[in-house]
Design an enzyme around this catalytic site. Structure first.
Site, short mmCIF file in Angstrom:
data_model
loop_
_atom_site.label_atom_id
_atom_site.label_comp_id
_atom_site.label_asym_id
_atom_site.label_seq_id
_atom_site.Cartn_x
_atom_site.Cartn_y
_atom_site.Cartn_z
N GLY A 12 0.84 -1.20 0.00
CA GLY A 12 0.00 0.00 0.00
C GLY A 12 0.87 1.25 0.00
N ARG A 37 -4.20 -9.04 -2.46
CA ARG A 37 -4.52 -9.30 -3.88
C ARG A 37 -3.41 -8.83 -4.80
NH1 ARG A 37 -9.67 -7.37 -2.74
NH2 ARG A 37 -10.98 -9.10 -2.10
N TYR A 140 -14.60 4.04 8.95
CA TYR A 140 -13.14 4.01 9.08
C TYR A 140 -12.73 4.58 10.45
CZ TYR A 140 -8.27 5.26 7.85
OH TYR A 140 -6.91 5.40 7.81
N LYS A 144 -10.98 2.90 13.78
CA LYS A 144 -9.70 3.39 14.31
C LYS A 144 -9.82 3.75 15.81
CE LYS A 144 -7.14 2.94 10.60
NZ LYS A 144 -6.13 1.86 10.54
N1 SER Z 1 -5.66 9.25 4.42
C1 SER Z 1 -6.71 8.61 5.15
C2 SER Z 1 -8.01 8.74 4.44
O1 SER Z 1 -8.18 9.73 3.79
C3 SER Z 1 -6.84 9.21 6.51
O2 SER Z 1 -6.26 8.37 7.43
O3 SER Z 1 -8.84 7.89 4.56
#
Ligand code: SER
Length: 313
Positions: A12, A37, A140, A144
Site C-alpha cells: 500500500g 490481492r 473508518y 480506528k
Molecule cells: N488518508 C486517510 C483517508 O483519507 C486518513 O487516514 O482515509
C-alpha cells in the site's frame, strides 16, 4: 539473533516505502510481506499471501516465523469504508484483533496505523489535543477509535508493547493512496505534471493535516525504536507536520506549473474532510520520543514534483 518482522499491507501507500527501509536495516530475509490481492511484479523479498482477518492463516504465519515485530498497516481507508462499511469492520477490526492476540501470545512488538479519522465534528478543529473528544462519523474512524482502545487495553491487561500513530493525510510519489479522503493531495501532482485539469473532490478552503511520506516512515521507525519507558500513549500518538487548504496546495504547485488548472466539485468525501481537524497538536510525540518533521509545504512540493517527473517521464 536476527529480528523477524511482519508487515501487513506491505504494498500500500505506506508499506511500499516502509518495507525497503526495513529490509535495508534488518536484512531482506527477515522481513515478511503479507500481501493480499495486488503483488507488484518488482517486489523482491519474502512473500506470504492471505487475509489479516483469517485467524487460522495468521496463526500459521506466527508458527512459521515467530515474529519479533509487526507493522500492521492493512486497512480499508475512509472513502472505501463508507462504500463497504461491513467489510471495513471485518478487515480493520478482525485484522487488528488477530495481530494483537498473536503478538500477546508470542511477545511481539506491534506498530499499528491509526489516523486523524478518529476525530469527528465535535472535536476541537484547531491544534486538536492528544486527549480530546473522539466521536468519528465514518466507519473508518469508528474502527480506528475502537482499535486504539483495544491497543491500550492489551497494553494495560497483558503488557503488550503496542505503539501507534494517528497519521495525517500522507503524500507520496511511489504508490498512490487507495480509497482515502486525502487522496486529492496526491492526485493533483499527477495531473499537474501531465498537463491535465484536475477536478478536486473537496472545496478549495478545505484544510487538513498532511505529511510527506519520508517523515511518516521515519517517524514510524523512530517510534518503534524508542525506549519502552518513554512511550506514555498506548492508544495512538497525534502525528503532525504541515497543514494546508486544498487551494494553498494548488498555489504552491502553480509556482512550478503556472498553467495548472483546478476546479472544485465536492462529493461525498467532503463530509469526511469536514469532520476532521484543520491541524493537530503532536507535542506529546515531540516530548516522548523526540518526533520532528522535516518537510514543510514548499519542500514537500519540490520533492514530490521532482520524483514524480522522473517516474512519469
Ligand atoms: N488518508 C486517510 C483517508 O483519507 C486518513 O487516514 O482515509
Amino acid at each position: 539473533m536476527d529480528k523477524k518482522i511482519l508487515v501487513t499491507g506491505p504494498f500500500g501507500q505506506i508499506g511500499s516505502e516502509l518495507v525497503p527501509k526495513l529490509q535495508e536495516r534488518y536484512g531482506k530475509e527477515n522481513v515478511v510481506a503479507l500481501g493480499h490481492r495486488h503483488i507488484p511484479d518488482d517486489y523482491e523479498g519474502v512473500l506470504e499471501q492471505g487475509g489479516v482477518e483469517d485467524k487460522e492463516f495468521m496463526e500459521g504465519l506466527w508458527k512459521e516465523y515467530d515474529f519479533d515485530e509487526v507493522y500492521h498497516l492493512a486497512s480499508l481507508l475512509s472513502a472505501t469504508g463508507e462504500k463497504r462499511p461491513d467489510l471495513a469492520w471485518k478487515v480493520n477490526m478482525g485484522g487488528l484483533k488477530n495481530v494483537l492476540d498473536l503478538s500477546r501470545d508470542h511477545d511481539s512488538r506491534v506498530f499499528w496505523a491509526s489516523s486523524i479519522a478518529v476525530f469527528g465534528p465535535t472535536t476541537p478543529l484547531n491544534d486538536t489535543p492528544q486527549h480530546t473528544i473522539l466521536e468519528p462519523v465514518t466507519m473508518y474512524g469508528v474502527t480506528k477509535v475502537s482499535g486504539e482502545l483495544l491497543c491500550q487495553y492489551y497494553h494495560e491487561k497483558y503488557d503488550l508493547d503496542v505503539r501507534s500513530l494517528r497519521y495525517p493525510g500522507l503524500i507520496s510519489w511511489k504508490e498512490k493512496p487507495g480509497g482515502g479522503t486525502t487522496d486529492y493531495a496526491v492526485e493533483m501532482f499527477y495531473k499537474a505534471i501531465r498537463g491535465e485539469k484536475y477536478t478536486c473532490f473537496v472545496r478549495e478552503d478545505t484544510e487538513l493535516p498532511m505529511m510527506y511520506m519520508d517523515d511518516a516512515v521515519r517517524g514510524t521507525l523512530e517510534l518503534m525504536e524508542a525506549d519502552n519507558e518513554s512511550i506514555t500513549v498506548r492508544t495512538s500518538y497525534n502525528h503532525s507536520a504541515l497543514n494546508f487548504k486544498a487551494g494553498e496546495l494548488v498555489n504552491e504547485i502553480k509556482k512550478h506549473y503556472p498553467d495548472f488548472k483546478v476546479e472544485y466539485e465536492p462529493d461525498e468525501r467532503q463530509k469526511n474532510a469536514d469532520s476532521w481537524p484543520d491541524s493537530v497538536d503532536d507535542s506529546k510525540a515531540r516530548e516522548d520520543w523526540d518526533w520532528e518533521h522535516k518537510y514543510g509545504l514548499k519542500k514537500m512540493v519540490e520533492v514530490m514534483l521532482k520524483n514524480l517527473e522522473n517516474k512519469l517521464n
